[in-house]
Design an enzyme around this catalytic site. Structure first.
Site, PDB file in Angstrom:
ATOM      1  N   GLU A   1       0.824  -1.213   0.000  1.00  0.00           N
ATOM      2  CA  GLU A   1       0.000   0.000   0.000  1.00  0.00           C
ATOM      3  C   GLU A   1       0.856   1.260   0.000  1.00  0.00           C
ATOM      4  O   GLU A   1       1.152   1.828   1.055  1.00  0.00           O
ATOM      5  CB  GLU A   1      -0.935   0.017   1.226  1.00  0.00           C
ATOM      6  CG  GLU A   1      -2.048  -1.005   1.153  1.00  0.00           C
ATOM      7  CD  GLU A   1      -3.069  -0.869   2.284  1.00  0.00           C
ATOM      8  OE1 GLU A   1      -2.833  -0.080   3.225  1.00  0.00           O
ATOM      9  OE2 GLU A   1      -4.115  -1.544   2.216  1.00  0.00           O
TER      10      GLU A   1
ATOM     11  N   GLU B   1      -6.304  -7.416  -0.905  1.00  0.00           N
ATOM     12  CA  GLU B   1      -6.608  -7.265   0.524  1.00  0.00           C
ATOM     13  C   GLU B   1      -7.937  -6.536   0.678  1.00  0.00           C
ATOM     14  O   GLU B   1      -8.196  -5.554  -0.016  1.00  0.00           O
ATOM     15  CB  GLU B   1      -5.499  -6.458   1.216  1.00  0.00           C
ATOM     16  CG  GLU B   1      -5.668  -6.394   2.729  1.00  0.00           C
ATOM     17  CD  GLU B   1      -4.635  -5.505   3.399  1.00  0.00           C
ATOM     18  OE1 GLU B   1      -3.418  -5.758   3.242  1.00  0.00           O
ATOM     19  OE2 GLU B   1      -5.060  -4.541   4.071  1.00  0.00           O
TER      20      GLU B   1
HETATM   21  C1  IDC Z   1      -3.194  -3.735  10.388  1.00  0.00           C
HETATM   22  C2  IDC Z   1      -3.448  -4.917  11.290  1.00  0.00           C
HETATM   23  C3  IDC Z   1      -3.175  -4.531  12.701  1.00  0.00           C
HETATM   24  C4  IDC Z   1      -1.753  -4.003  12.787  1.00  0.00           C
HETATM   25  C5  IDC Z   1      -1.562  -2.847  11.824  1.00  0.00           C
HETATM   26  C6  IDC Z   1      -0.124  -2.353  11.792  1.00  0.00           C
HETATM   27  O1  IDC Z   1      -4.765  -5.375  11.109  1.00  0.00           O
HETATM   28  O2  IDC Z   1      -3.322  -5.644  13.579  1.00  0.00           O
HETATM   29  O3  IDC Z   1      -1.472  -3.563  14.082  1.00  0.00           O
HETATM   30  O4  IDC Z   1      -1.893  -3.250  10.524  1.00  0.00           O
HETATM   31  O5  IDC Z   1      -0.096  -1.006  11.490  1.00  0.00           O
HETATM   32  C7  IDC Z   1      -4.273  -2.075   5.675  1.00  0.00           C
HETATM   33  C8  IDC Z   1      -2.932  -2.682   5.707  1.00  0.00           C
HETATM   34  C9  IDC Z   1      -2.819  -3.700   6.817  1.00  0.00           C
HETATM   35  C10 IDC Z   1      -3.547  -3.227   8.062  1.00  0.00           C
HETATM   36  C11 IDC Z   1      -5.035  -3.133   7.734  1.00  0.00           C
HETATM   37  C12 IDC Z   1      -5.933  -2.709   8.923  1.00  0.00           C
HETATM   38  O6  IDC Z   1      -2.545  -3.265   4.481  1.00  0.00           O
HETATM   39  O7  IDC Z   1      -1.459  -3.920   7.100  1.00  0.00           O
HETATM   40  O8  IDC Z   1      -3.358  -4.193   9.064  1.00  0.00           O
HETATM   41  N1  IDC Z   1      -5.214  -2.223   6.620  1.00  0.00           N
HETATM   42  O9  IDC Z   1      -5.578  -1.454   9.380  1.00  0.00           O
HETATM   43  N2  IDC Z   1      -4.747  -1.268   4.745  1.00  0.00           N
HETATM   44  C13 IDC Z   1      -5.979  -0.858   5.092  1.00  0.00           C
HETATM   45  C14 IDC Z   1      -6.301  -1.446   6.302  1.00  0.00           C
END
Ligand code: IDC
Length: 310
Positions: free
Chosen positions: A142, A230
């Protein structure tokens, strides 16, 4: 019954669609791990088998954070992370599933920050798996942040793609798009010159609604292949409520275009996006009571699609 991989084998992109050697449309459907460093126990044979046979998944995305805690570039155990990827790829191959190797940039919003390491990583991964037609390469999860425009991401892609192509000339490559993989319409307007490339679109249904669905439609209408590597049905923090209405609208869009989709995340972290309940310690063979509301929605979708496509 033949596995999805036995039925479809090596894939390529034709127009906006992912197809097999006979040009039959293919829809990769599955789940993403959370950070491999955090939940390695979910990379196991019984888990992937449960996902395949009980949930109907045909793909697992192996998410390797680059810069979060224990990330590849932030003190993580590089050899250990690569061993987990290797285990995941081999499990998928043995079970007739596809595997996505995800260079999971996030707080490092500009993929150029660690492009040297990405180049080295993808050179070695593609050399290792160049002969494995079940492997897809996702080069930057991302991209985000001020200045990380599509031309900036495209520049990075044009550096990494040829490296992968040295050993995996026909593999499908997935490229992130700006604003946390939302700006697929911008990529569509200025595409990358590569035959087997798709653009990542990520959604969290409680946050991303009509405006992002319109971007997806615009990109597809402009001829850009879109891949949902995702998503979840809660909000973009990975938490908050599940939005079933928005999720249904996304599902309709996915089915209308036969888009591939990977649900975040295969873990029992205490957050809405986790597929497994926080109070469940099983790492496979989950029963209804072990699965979160998000997980049940995901399992229903996967099951329905696998059934329709058997
Ligand atoms: C989130 C995980 C969370 C973790 C965080 C780290 O769910 O447990 O603590 O990252 O910063 C994304 C990202 C993905 C995120 C997820 C939810 O690709 O890594 O995971 N998210 O926030 N993009 C949109 C949402």
């Amino acid at each position: 019954m033949a596995t999805y991989f036995e039925r479809h084998g090596a894939l390529h992109v034709a127009g906006v669609r992912l197809v097999d050697a006979a040009d039959r449309p293919v829809q990769l459907r599955g789940v993403s791990t959370l950070g491999l460093a955090w939940y390695p126990e979910f990379v196991n044979e019984a888990a992937f088998r449960t996902l395949r046979d009980d949930w109907g998944a045909n793909t697992v995305r192996l998410a390797m954070y680059t810069c979060e805690e224990g990330g590849y570039m932030t003190g993580g155990d590089k050899a250990g992370l690569e061993a987990l990827i290797d285990k995941g790829v081999k499990l998928c191959a043995a079970l007739g599933m596809y595997a996505i190797i995800d260079w999971h940039i996030l707080s490092d919003g500009d993929p150029h920050i660690h492009a040297d390491a990405a180049e080295d990583f993808f050179r070695r991964m593609s050399a290792r798996y160049g002969d494995c037609p079940n492997v897809l390469y996702e080069i930057c999860n991302e991209p985000n942040g001020a200045g990380v425009t599509w031309p900036v991401v495209k520049d990075y892609a044009r550096r990494i793609i040829p490296v992968i192509r040295e050993s995996a000339p026909r593999a499908v490559i997935l490229c992130g798009t700006p604003v946390w993989s939302q700006d697929v319409d911008l990529a569509a307007g200025d595409p990358i010159d590569d035959d087997n490339l798709m653009y990542s679109l990520h959604f969290y249904a409680a946050t991303h609604k009509d405006a992002l669905r319109a971007k997806a439609e615009a990109a597809l209408a402009a001829g850009a292949p879109v891949f949902i590597d995702e998503f979840s049905i809660c909000d973009a923090s990975g938490n908050g409520i599940v939005d079933y209405g928005s999720a249904a609208a996304w599902r309709a869009l996915i089915q209308r275009h036969g888009l591939s989709y990977m649900a975040w995340s295969l873990s029992n972290r205490d957050e809405s996006a986790a597929l497994i309940r926080a109070d469940c310690n099983k790492t496979s063979d989950w029963g209804d009571g072990d699965i979160t509301d998000t997980g049940l929605w995901v399992r229903d979708a996967l099951r329905a699609d696998a059934f329709a496509d058997r």
